[in-house]
Structure formats: C-alpha cells, structure tokens
Scaffold this active site. Structure first.
Site, PDB file in Angstrom:
ATOM      1  N   ASP A  73       0.853  -1.188   0.000  1.00  0.00           N
ATOM      2  CA  ASP A  73       0.000   0.000   0.000  1.00  0.00           C
ATOM      3  C   ASP A  73       0.891   1.242   0.000  1.00  0.00           C
ATOM      4  OD1 ASP A  73      -2.980   0.798   0.340  1.00  0.00           O
ATOM      5  OD2 ASP A  73      -1.860   2.196   1.598  1.00  0.00           O
TER       6      ASP A  73
HETATM    7  C1  TTP Z   1       2.817   8.362  -5.604  1.00  0.00           C
HETATM    8  C2  TTP Z   1       2.529   7.374  -6.704  1.00  0.00           C
HETATM    9  C3  TTP Z   1       1.567   6.386  -6.531  1.00  0.00           C
HETATM   10  N1  TTP Z   1       1.334   5.500  -7.562  1.00  0.00           N
HETATM   11  C4  TTP Z   1       0.308   4.436  -7.431  1.00  0.00           C
HETATM   12  C5  TTP Z   1       0.840   3.150  -6.824  1.00  0.00           C
HETATM   13  C6  TTP Z   1      -0.433   2.464  -6.409  1.00  0.00           C
HETATM   14  O1  TTP Z   1      -0.915   1.711  -7.496  1.00  0.00           O
HETATM   15  C7  TTP Z   1      -1.378   3.631  -6.091  1.00  0.00           C
HETATM   16  C8  TTP Z   1      -1.648   3.743  -4.603  1.00  0.00           C
HETATM   17  O2  TTP Z   1      -2.798   3.016  -4.295  1.00  0.00           O
HETATM   18  P1  TTP Z   1      -2.757   1.647  -3.475  1.00  0.00           P
HETATM   19  O3  TTP Z   1      -4.034   1.548  -2.711  1.00  0.00           O
HETATM   20  O4  TTP Z   1      -1.467   1.512  -2.737  1.00  0.00           O
HETATM   21  O5  TTP Z   1      -2.715   0.512  -4.591  1.00  0.00           O
HETATM   22  P2  TTP Z   1      -3.804   0.202  -5.719  1.00  0.00           P
HETATM   23  O6  TTP Z   1      -5.173   0.537  -5.234  1.00  0.00           O
HETATM   24  O7  TTP Z   1      -3.339   0.816  -6.994  1.00  0.00           O
HETATM   25  O8  TTP Z   1      -3.652  -1.363  -5.916  1.00  0.00           O
HETATM   26  P3  TTP Z   1      -3.837  -2.514  -4.780  1.00  0.00           P
HETATM   27  O9  TTP Z   1      -4.489  -1.860  -3.589  1.00  0.00           O
HETATM   28  O10 TTP Z   1      -4.706  -3.536  -5.452  1.00  0.00           O
HETATM   29  O11 TTP Z   1      -2.441  -3.019  -4.505  1.00  0.00           O
HETATM   30  O12 TTP Z   1      -0.730   4.819  -6.522  1.00  0.00           O
HETATM   31  C9  TTP Z   1       2.010   5.581  -8.777  1.00  0.00           C
HETATM   32  O13 TTP Z   1       1.752   4.778  -9.698  1.00  0.00           O
HETATM   33  N2  TTP Z   1       2.964   6.548  -8.943  1.00  0.00           N
HETATM   34  C10 TTP Z   1       3.257   7.453  -7.958  1.00  0.00           C
HETATM   35  O14 TTP Z   1       4.135   8.319  -8.178  1.00  0.00           O
END
Ligand code: TTP
Length: 194
Positions: A73
């Site tokens: 997360d």
């Molecule tokens: C800060 C940042 C976040 N992110 C993304 C990563 C994660 O996919 C998302 C954060 O949300 P999360 O809830 O961590 O993950 P998710 O909902 O995408 O997937 P899952 O819960 O099924 O694992 O933001 C980027 O792709 N680039 C960035 O620079």
C-alpha cells in the site's frame, strides 16, 4: 528463502506493482485482494503496513499452501495529512496544489505472508521516499489533471508519468514512490526463513 521453490502471489490490482515485480525477474500470479482499505493505524508508516497486511491476509486465506503472498500500500503525506487516491478531478487538483513547490513524503508498506501447512510466516516493512516538487502554475496543475493519469494514484500523481516534469529531486527509492520498493523486497525475501 529461495523464492523459486514456491508459488508467488501478488495481492494487487496495481499495474505498476506487476511491472516492477516482472522487472526484477520474479514470476508470480495476480490475485487482487477484495478487502476494504480502512486505515486503523495512527501513523503513515503503520497505516501502509496495516493496509498491506490486510490485502495480503485476505488473499493468503484463499491460496494453496507453500505460497508467498505479497501485499502493498502506498500513500502520499504532506503536512502530516495522508493523501490517498483522489475521489474526483477537483480533489486531485487540490492535492497537486498542496504538493507543488515543496517537499512531501511517500510511504509504501509491504507485507509478505508465507502461507504454509504448519501456519503462516509474516514479515512486513515500510519505506519512505522524500519527493521535492517544483512550483506549478494553476494552468500547469489543470493541464496535468487533464492527462487523466492522476485518478488511480495516491496523491493524484504518477512520478513515472507526466508528473516527472515537475519533480525537482527525490531522497530515497524511486520505485518506492511508484508503488513497490523492489530492492528492499528482494532483500527481505532473501532473508525470510520458512
Ligand atoms: C505516488 C505514486 C503512486 N502510484 C500508485 C501506486 C499504487 O498503485 C497507487 C496507490 O494506491 P494503493 O491503494 O497503494 O494501490 P492500488 O489501489 O493501486 O492497488 P492494490 O491496492 O490492489 O495493490 O498509486 C504511482 O503509480 N505513482 C506514484 O508516483
């Protein structure tokens, strides 16, 4: 732990996490978690670990023995405020405006659950990366929001996408910002005793 001896399950819908695991040569199966993301912890580090554990535990209960389940997360934190994924474009613009022209932190929590016949072995950790963002004009913020890349990302931005144009520097692991600190992950798996 020699990961090639076991089935690896990524408990995530995140395409970025899939890409990062593949990039470091880990073969895996995806089983997204179905649990709700409800923060019960009191600090960002504890929150991302708790959410990663929730996701991994949800999936570990559904897979065969001798599987390694990986949950993660990511949150963005500015002024002590946790910024998750934006609800809408207006919220996204507010998030970017709060982040521009200053430094903020990105925390990613990772949970490893080795699901075995003699019980589960659990390991978790959180990593922090500091991100420094250039000043952005209202027009630049609006133009970034219009790229559409912000809605499924914590803090309403993707450092791996067009937002890279506004990142002055980072202090820590870049992949931790994208969503999975793969170097630390490999290190923790190597040292995991199952
Ligand atoms: C800060 C940042 C976040 N992110 C993304 C990563 C994660 O996919 C998302 C954060 O949300 P999360 O809830 O961590 O993950 P998710 O909902 O995408 O997937 P899952 O819960 O099924 O694992 O933001 C980027 O792709 N680039 C960035 O620079």
């Amino acid at each position: 732990m020699n990961i090639s001896n076991y089935k690896v399950i990524l408990a995530s819908n995140s395409p970025r996490r899939r890409d990062l695991l593949s990039q470091v040569g880990i073969e895996y199966e995806v089983i997204p978690s179905e649990c709700q993301e409800i923060i019960r912890a009191t600090t960002p580090e504890k929150a991302v670990i708790q959410l990663a554990l929730d996701k991994a535990a949800d999936v570990a209960a559904k897979v065969p023995y001798n599987s390694l389940v990986i949950g993660a997360d990511t949150v963005v934190v500015a002024d002590g405020m946790i910024l998750g994924k934006p609800a809408d474009k207006s919220t996204a613009a507010g998030m970017i405006d709060r982040l521009q022209g200053r430094q903020h932190s990105v925390y990613t929590g990772v949970a490893l659950i080795f699901h075995g016949a003699d019980g589960d072995i659990v390991k978790n950790f959180a990593c922090e990366t500091k991100v420094y963002v250039y000043d952005m004009t209202k027009e630049q913020i609006e133009a970034y929001i219009d790229t559409g890349e912000c809605m499924d990302k914590a803090g309403a931005y993707g450092i791996q996408g067009r937002f890279a144009a506004y990142v002055e520097k980072i202090d820590g692991d870049y992949n931790n910002v994208v969503g999975l600190p793969v170097s630390r992950l490999i290190h923790e798996i190597d040292n995991m005793e199952v």
